[in-house]
Design an enzyme around this catalytic site. Sequence first.
Site, PDB file in Angstrom:
ATOM      1  N   ARG A  52       1.030  -1.263  -0.063  1.00  0.00           N
ATOM      2  CA  ARG A  52       0.372  -0.313  -0.446  1.00  0.00           C
ATOM      3  C   ARG A  52       1.068   1.209  -0.335  1.00  0.00           C
ATOM      4  O   ARG A  52       0.370   2.185  -0.700  1.00  0.00           O
ATOM      5  CB  ARG A  52      -0.571   0.321   0.680  1.00  0.00           C
ATOM      6  CG  ARG A  52      -2.528  -0.262   1.303  1.00  0.00           C
ATOM      7  CD  ARG A  52      -3.505  -0.011   1.884  1.00  0.00           C
ATOM      8  NE  ARG A  52      -2.734  -0.116   2.974  1.00  0.00           N
ATOM      9  CZ  ARG A  52      -3.994  -1.360   3.519  1.00  0.00           C
ATOM     10  NH1 ARG A  52      -5.308  -1.393   2.873  1.00  0.00           N
ATOM     11  NH2 ARG A  52      -3.810  -1.939   4.686  1.00  0.00           N
ATOM     12  N   LYS A 159      -3.001 -20.311   4.499  1.00  0.00           N
ATOM     13  CA  LYS A 159      -3.648 -20.816   5.550  1.00  0.00           C
ATOM     14  C   LYS A 159      -4.445 -19.306   6.308  1.00  0.00           C
ATOM     15  O   LYS A 159      -2.795 -18.507   6.299  1.00  0.00           O
ATOM     16  CB  LYS A 159      -3.160 -21.874   6.257  1.00  0.00           C
ATOM     17  CG  LYS A 159      -2.397 -21.432   7.736  1.00  0.00           C
ATOM     18  CD  LYS A 159      -2.393 -23.100   8.212  1.00  0.00           C
ATOM     19  CE  LYS A 159      -1.158 -22.454   9.705  1.00  0.00           C
ATOM     20  NZ  LYS A 159      -1.648 -20.822  10.482  1.00  0.00           N
ATOM     21  N   HIS A 189       3.699 -24.532   5.685  1.00  0.00           N
ATOM     22  CA  HIS A 189       5.407 -24.405   6.255  1.00  0.00           C
ATOM     23  C   HIS A 189       5.960 -25.550   6.984  1.00  0.00           C
ATOM     24  O   HIS A 189       7.502 -26.354   6.275  1.00  0.00           O
ATOM     25  CB  HIS A 189       5.622 -22.817   6.373  1.00  0.00           C
ATOM     26  CG  HIS A 189       5.516 -23.021   8.700  1.00  0.00           C
ATOM     27  ND1 HIS A 189       4.840 -22.303   8.730  1.00  0.00           N
ATOM     28  CD2 HIS A 189       6.214 -23.302   9.043  1.00  0.00           C
ATOM     29  CE1 HIS A 189       4.491 -22.545   9.999  1.00  0.00           C
ATOM     30  NE2 HIS A 189       5.641 -22.963  10.496  1.00  0.00           N
ATOM     31  N   LYS A 193       9.959 -27.544   6.283  1.00  0.00           N
ATOM     32  CA  LYS A 193      11.007 -28.411   6.934  1.00  0.00           C
ATOM     33  C   LYS A 193      11.575 -29.792   6.402  1.00  0.00           C
ATOM     34  O   LYS A 193      11.420 -30.954   6.054  1.00  0.00           O
ATOM     35  CB  LYS A 193      10.027 -28.408   7.952  1.00  0.00           C
ATOM     36  CG  LYS A 193       9.825 -27.230   8.488  1.00  0.00           C
ATOM     37  CD  LYS A 193       8.887 -27.036  10.215  1.00  0.00           C
ATOM     38  CE  LYS A 193       8.516 -26.442  11.005  1.00  0.00           C
ATOM     39  NZ  LYS A 193       9.233 -25.103  11.309  1.00  0.00           N
ATOM     40  N   GLU A 227       5.276 -24.858  21.902  1.00  0.00           N
ATOM     41  CA  GLU A 227       5.284 -23.360  21.323  1.00  0.00           C
ATOM     42  C   GLU A 227       5.600 -22.637  22.771  1.00  0.00           C
ATOM     43  O   GLU A 227       5.096 -23.251  23.482  1.00  0.00           O
ATOM     44  CB  GLU A 227       4.618 -23.040  20.305  1.00  0.00           C
ATOM     45  CG  GLU A 227       4.777 -23.253  19.178  1.00  0.00           C
ATOM     46  CD  GLU A 227       3.781 -22.153  18.301  1.00  0.00           C
ATOM     47  OE1 GLU A 227       4.608 -21.409  17.415  1.00  0.00           O
ATOM     48  OE2 GLU A 227       2.706 -22.332  17.887  1.00  0.00           O
ATOM     49  N   ASP A 246      -5.630 -22.806  13.725  1.00  0.00           N
ATOM     50  CA  ASP A 246      -4.416 -22.297  13.583  1.00  0.00           C
ATOM     51  C   ASP A 246      -3.404 -23.729  12.851  1.00  0.00           C
ATOM     52  O   ASP A 246      -2.145 -23.527  12.248  1.00  0.00           O
ATOM     53  CB  ASP A 246      -3.946 -21.628  14.790  1.00  0.00           C
ATOM     54  CG  ASP A 246      -2.140 -20.768  14.137  1.00  0.00           C
ATOM     55  OD1 ASP A 246      -2.327 -20.677  13.123  1.00  0.00           O
ATOM     56  OD2 ASP A 246      -1.741 -20.506  14.713  1.00  0.00           O
ATOM     57  N   HIS A 251      -1.123 -28.094   9.937  1.00  0.00           N
ATOM     58  CA  HIS A 251      -0.446 -28.871  10.214  1.00  0.00           C
ATOM     59  C   HIS A 251       0.312 -30.293  11.061  1.00  0.00           C
ATOM     60  O   HIS A 251       0.868 -30.702  10.829  1.00  0.00           O
ATOM     61  CB  HIS A 251       0.755 -28.161  11.069  1.00  0.00           C
ATOM     62  CG  HIS A 251       1.140 -26.463  10.477  1.00  0.00           C
ATOM     63  ND1 HIS A 251       1.431 -26.107   9.423  1.00  0.00           N
ATOM     64  CD2 HIS A 251       0.728 -25.093  11.186  1.00  0.00           C
ATOM     65  CE1 HIS A 251       1.660 -24.374   9.114  1.00  0.00           C
ATOM     66  NE2 HIS A 251       1.394 -24.112  10.486  1.00  0.00           N
ATOM     67  N   LYS A 351       1.043 -23.214  23.042  1.00  0.00           N
ATOM     68  CA  LYS A 351       1.286 -22.574  22.688  1.00  0.00           C
ATOM     69  C   LYS A 351       1.477 -21.640  24.348  1.00  0.00           C
ATOM     70  O   LYS A 351       0.907 -22.397  25.550  1.00  0.00           O
ATOM     71  CB  LYS A 351       0.747 -20.770  22.304  1.00  0.00           C
ATOM     72  CG  LYS A 351       0.588 -21.022  20.931  1.00  0.00           C
ATOM     73  CD  LYS A 351      -0.065 -19.447  20.517  1.00  0.00           C
ATOM     74  CE  LYS A 351       0.126 -19.560  18.874  1.00  0.00           C
ATOM     75  NZ  LYS A 351       1.481 -19.470  17.883  1.00  0.00           N
TER      76      LYS A 351
HETATM   77  C1  BG6 Z   1       1.579 -21.310  12.925  1.00  0.00           C
HETATM   78  C2  BG6 Z   1       0.723 -20.862  13.690  1.00  0.00           C
HETATM   79  O1  BG6 Z   1       1.443 -21.770  11.279  1.00  0.00           O
HETATM   80  O2  BG6 Z   1       2.820 -22.067  12.610  1.00  0.00           O
HETATM   81  C3  BG6 Z   1       1.312 -19.699  14.323  1.00  0.00           C
HETATM   82  O3  BG6 Z   1       0.286 -19.212  12.465  1.00  0.00           O
HETATM   83  C4  BG6 Z   1       2.477 -20.849  14.816  1.00  0.00           C
HETATM   84  O4  BG6 Z   1       0.456 -19.521  15.796  1.00  0.00           O
HETATM   85  C5  BG6 Z   1       3.508 -21.181  13.736  1.00  0.00           C
HETATM   86  O5  BG6 Z   1       3.272 -20.324  16.139  1.00  0.00           O
HETATM   87  C6  BG6 Z   1       4.855 -22.218  14.300  1.00  0.00           C
HETATM   88  O6  BG6 Z   1       5.469 -22.996  13.404  1.00  0.00           O
HETATM   89  P1  BG6 Z   1       7.195 -23.340  14.009  1.00  0.00           P
HETATM   90  O7  BG6 Z   1       7.835 -23.456  12.770  1.00  0.00           O
HETATM   91  O8  BG6 Z   1       7.618 -22.125  14.675  1.00  0.00           O
HETATM   92  O9  BG6 Z   1       6.925 -24.091  14.537  1.00  0.00           O
END
Ligand code: BG6
Length: 502
Positions: A52, A159, A189, A193, A227, A246, A251, A351
């Site tokens: 933007r 996502k 993502h 890995k 996490e 999430d 994942h 978390k």
């Molecule tokens: C993301 C989530 O997809 O993955 C986050 O939205 C999360 O909430 C993150 O913290 C964790 O990814 P990684 O690679 O740090 O384990």
Amino acid sequence: MSADQPTTAPDATVVIFGATGDLAKRKLLPALHNLACRGVLPQRFRVLGIGRSPMSDAEYRAKVKADVGAFGNPGAPSEVWAWFESRLFYASGTLDDLASYESIRDRLDALDGAPDAAVGYVFYLATPPDAVSDIVLRLGAVGLLNEEAHRFRRVIIEKPFGHDLSSAIDLDRQLNADLAEHQIYRIDHYLGKETVQNLMAFRFGNEIFEPIWNRRYIDHVQILVAETVGVEDRGAYYEQAGALRDMVQNHLFQLLALTEMEPPISFGADVVRDERVKALHAIAPWTESDVRANVVRGQYGSGRLGEDAVPGYRAESRVPPGSTTETYVALRLVIDNWRWAGVPFYLRTGKRLPSRVSEIAVQFNRPPLELFRRTTGSIEPNLLVVRIQPDEGISLRFQAKVPGPDLRLGSVSMAFNYADYFARAPETGYETLLLDCLTGDQTLFHRADMVVAGWRAVAPILELVSSQPDALLSSYAAGDWGPAEADALMARDGRAWRRPAP
Ligand code: BG6
């Protein structure tokens, strides 16, 4: 990722919507720069950042230089940076205005030197999820999604892919108006890995594990993504998502699928994805009483992580004080197929847990006869742990004789650490996925049916929570391993969660 794909990308421009945002800054540009360091980008490679705020190309290059310095590989040779920098361009525009897309198209033509140049485009939508379908609609309206030979048009979306089953189906319907499935790259993502990809190498590149990878030898499987971070500044997004949307639906389910899927007959993208989707279809559907018996939701309260006192979720910014959003989920799943009948899979993510660790732990059955009960008592079963992060590696626990006059056993471990064998260049986790998209390999991306299968599996939980927002919700102190109810879920089966070392 596939063994059959070329590893140097064809001529392409990556157009990043959300070029000044966090994802572009921390991951995308550092990852593209790392690919430049590896020499796998084509000579005719460009990035066109769209944001933007107005910015010149020179200002954008300076910004990317700072971002790569902070989040990427600052030690790269200066000639690589010079090569990369000269390929960075920027255009400002608003996402809801067709004129912006017309000027993006004109800019791309100008960069290519001709409207019909043999250059592929990847549109990376690093934007809020609710902007995705409108951007695709407008890209389609100005002709930017029309493919011809040597001019691929691909769109990468992040996502969440929808918010639940019906919105995911709607989103696909909207995307399919302008895009074919082979043009849609739904990125996860976790699949980028190395250790996640290594699961397939480990299972299908070795003869010794696959014969015992089934209900006859395996007692249960635990998949953990823990996490230490809280929601940080993402409270507004997280309130709409929660840990189930999430982390679990995408994942953790992908980790589950790679753990329990059948061997593919090749590494063709759709062959592998067919197996992954079958693996998700095998998750036994839940009734409401199954949900109540097999799901624990948790929310962190205030607590301590190491030396630091941290606030509870409800005190985080942009989180309402009465929030019932879960920051932790534990699930017991049953996989309804021949290989896994009767083997529970326990999934857990949260978390503000005591350590950041992701792993898959496969616990084998105990030996049929307790031959060593007099000297050792009950022995620990074999345990195979695939550590995804940090300290990537694989370990196998087994029994050995403790030196001395008695035939007494003790648990020992054989361990493989990635770092001991493979020198690794610094990576963001997005390199493989971006290169795969540029080379047209969809293996590591979610396919539409996979997304639907994931939503279908969690739908009974979402239904219960939408009618009763605090259903199955308990609290845990930040820095603890989750609510006591999750321990009770395991104890009911005579098992316990692993407490991995930090
Ligand atoms: C993301 C989530 O997809 O993955 C986050 O939205 C999360 O909430 C993150 O913290 C964790 O990814 P990684 O690679 O740090 O384990």
